[in-house]
Design an enzyme around this catalytic site. Structure first.
Site, PDB file in Angstrom:
ATOM      1  N   ASP A 100      31.037  28.666  26.727  1.00  0.00           N
ATOM      2  CA  ASP A 100      32.179  29.143  27.474  1.00  0.00           C
ATOM      3  C   ASP A 100      33.243  29.259  26.348  1.00  0.00           C
ATOM      4  O   ASP A 100      33.623  28.355  25.519  1.00  0.00           O
ATOM      5  CB  ASP A 100      32.536  28.187  28.659  1.00  0.00           C
ATOM      6  CG  ASP A 100      33.561  29.050  29.658  1.00  0.00           C
ATOM      7  OD1 ASP A 100      34.742  29.325  29.144  1.00  0.00           O
ATOM      8  OD2 ASP A 100      33.474  28.953  30.583  1.00  0.00           O
ATOM      9  N   HIS A 125      26.160  31.922  37.138  1.00  0.00           N
ATOM     10  CA  HIS A 125      26.468  31.000  35.920  1.00  0.00           C
ATOM     11  C   HIS A 125      26.461  29.452  36.310  1.00  0.00           C
ATOM     12  O   HIS A 125      27.392  29.460  37.185  1.00  0.00           O
ATOM     13  CB  HIS A 125      27.507  31.293  34.879  1.00  0.00           C
ATOM     14  CG  HIS A 125      28.698  31.717  35.564  1.00  0.00           C
ATOM     15  ND1 HIS A 125      28.915  32.728  36.385  1.00  0.00           N
ATOM     16  CD2 HIS A 125      29.877  30.885  35.554  1.00  0.00           C
ATOM     17  CE1 HIS A 125      30.299  32.779  36.693  1.00  0.00           C
ATOM     18  NE2 HIS A 125      30.696  31.462  36.275  1.00  0.00           N
ATOM     19  N   HIS A 151      27.992  26.176  35.068  1.00  0.00           N
ATOM     20  CA  HIS A 151      28.812  25.388  34.012  1.00  0.00           C
ATOM     21  C   HIS A 151      28.244  23.822  33.561  1.00  0.00           C
ATOM     22  O   HIS A 151      27.875  23.388  34.778  1.00  0.00           O
ATOM     23  CB  HIS A 151      30.281  25.141  34.441  1.00  0.00           C
ATOM     24  CG  HIS A 151      31.214  26.245  34.775  1.00  0.00           C
ATOM     25  ND1 HIS A 151      31.910  26.838  33.777  1.00  0.00           N
ATOM     26  CD2 HIS A 151      31.108  27.107  35.923  1.00  0.00           C
ATOM     27  CE1 HIS A 151      32.428  27.946  34.342  1.00  0.00           C
ATOM     28  NE2 HIS A 151      32.083  28.051  35.608  1.00  0.00           N
TER      29      HIS A 151
HETATM   30  P1  AMP Z   1      33.815  31.182  36.921  1.00  0.00           P
HETATM   31  O1  AMP Z   1      33.294  32.885  37.381  1.00  0.00           O
HETATM   32  O2  AMP Z   1      35.149  31.261  37.871  1.00  0.00           O
HETATM   33  O3  AMP Z   1      32.778  30.260  37.152  1.00  0.00           O
HETATM   34  O4  AMP Z   1      34.377  31.481  35.519  1.00  0.00           O
HETATM   35  C1  AMP Z   1      33.698  32.224  34.471  1.00  0.00           C
HETATM   36  C2  AMP Z   1      33.762  31.578  33.190  1.00  0.00           C
HETATM   37  O5  AMP Z   1      33.200  32.621  32.347  1.00  0.00           O
HETATM   38  C3  AMP Z   1      35.133  31.056  32.817  1.00  0.00           C
HETATM   39  O6  AMP Z   1      35.168  29.577  32.644  1.00  0.00           O
HETATM   40  C4  AMP Z   1      35.475  32.011  31.457  1.00  0.00           C
HETATM   41  O7  AMP Z   1      36.052  31.249  30.405  1.00  0.00           O
HETATM   42  C5  AMP Z   1      34.001  32.261  31.206  1.00  0.00           C
HETATM   43  N1  AMP Z   1      33.966  33.507  30.208  1.00  0.00           N
HETATM   44  C6  AMP Z   1      34.309  34.584  30.550  1.00  0.00           C
HETATM   45  N2  AMP Z   1      34.087  35.628  29.518  1.00  0.00           N
HETATM   46  C7  AMP Z   1      33.436  34.884  28.621  1.00  0.00           C
HETATM   47  C8  AMP Z   1      32.707  35.277  27.491  1.00  0.00           C
HETATM   48  N3  AMP Z   1      32.748  36.613  26.996  1.00  0.00           N
HETATM   49  N4  AMP Z   1      32.132  34.298  26.667  1.00  0.00           N
HETATM   50  C9  AMP Z   1      32.145  33.070  27.303  1.00  0.00           C
HETATM   51  N5  AMP Z   1      32.491  32.773  28.365  1.00  0.00           N
HETATM   52  C10 AMP Z   1      33.173  33.495  28.951  1.00  0.00           C
END
Ligand code: AMP
Length: 134
Positions: free
Chosen positions: A29, A93, A95
């Protein structure tokens, strides 16, 4: 239009990749709650995780388990926490977050700012262990 995660899978956007299978992809992330914070995604673009077919979601969790164990071997922590939110990026996704207390998996906490070299070193260490064990 493709999600940002599909662009990552296709290599159109860079990522700190840890591992991939035919169906899944794991990478760091970019706004980590803790060093090693990893995302596991299906390559098949699906917004809501519960729309993933039973067999595939089972396989995704087994893949996430293997990534989590490789994280645990490299990041000092009590255990690896798992969370699914999906409120920001419309591409399912999981985490995986190294945690010592419940506060370490609080998404309202400020995110860490890491240099590219540090992201690379973390991804490489987890990747190496994952490849050794699988
Ligand atoms: P959520 O949809 O609320 O679970 O959060 C999306 C996650 O994706 C967040 O923790 C962001 O930091 C992460 N994120 C968004 N864009 C990218 C990227 N280009 N590379 C890695 N992580 C990402």
């Amino acid at each position: 239009m493709s999600t940002i995660f599909t662009k990552i899978v296709k290599g159109e956007i860079p990522s700190y990749k840890i591992a991939e299978t035919e169906k899944f992809y794991a990478f760091l992330d970019i706004n980590p709650l803790a060093k090693g914070h990893t995302l596991v995604i299906p390559k098949l673009e699906t917004d809501y995780i519960f729309d993933i077919e039973d067999e595939d979601i089972a396989e995704m969790i087994v893949f996430a388990k293997k990534i989590g164990l490789a994280m645990e071997a490299n990041i000092p922590c009590k255990r690896i926490g798992m969370a699914v939110l999906g409120l920001e990026v419309p591409h399912a996704h999981i985490h995986l977050i190294p945690i010592n207390t419940v506060y370490d998996i609080d998404f309202k906490q400020p995110k860490l700012k890491l240099e590219s070299a540090e992201f690379e070193a973390i991804a490489d260490s987890i990747k190496t262990t994952f490849e050794l064990n699988n």
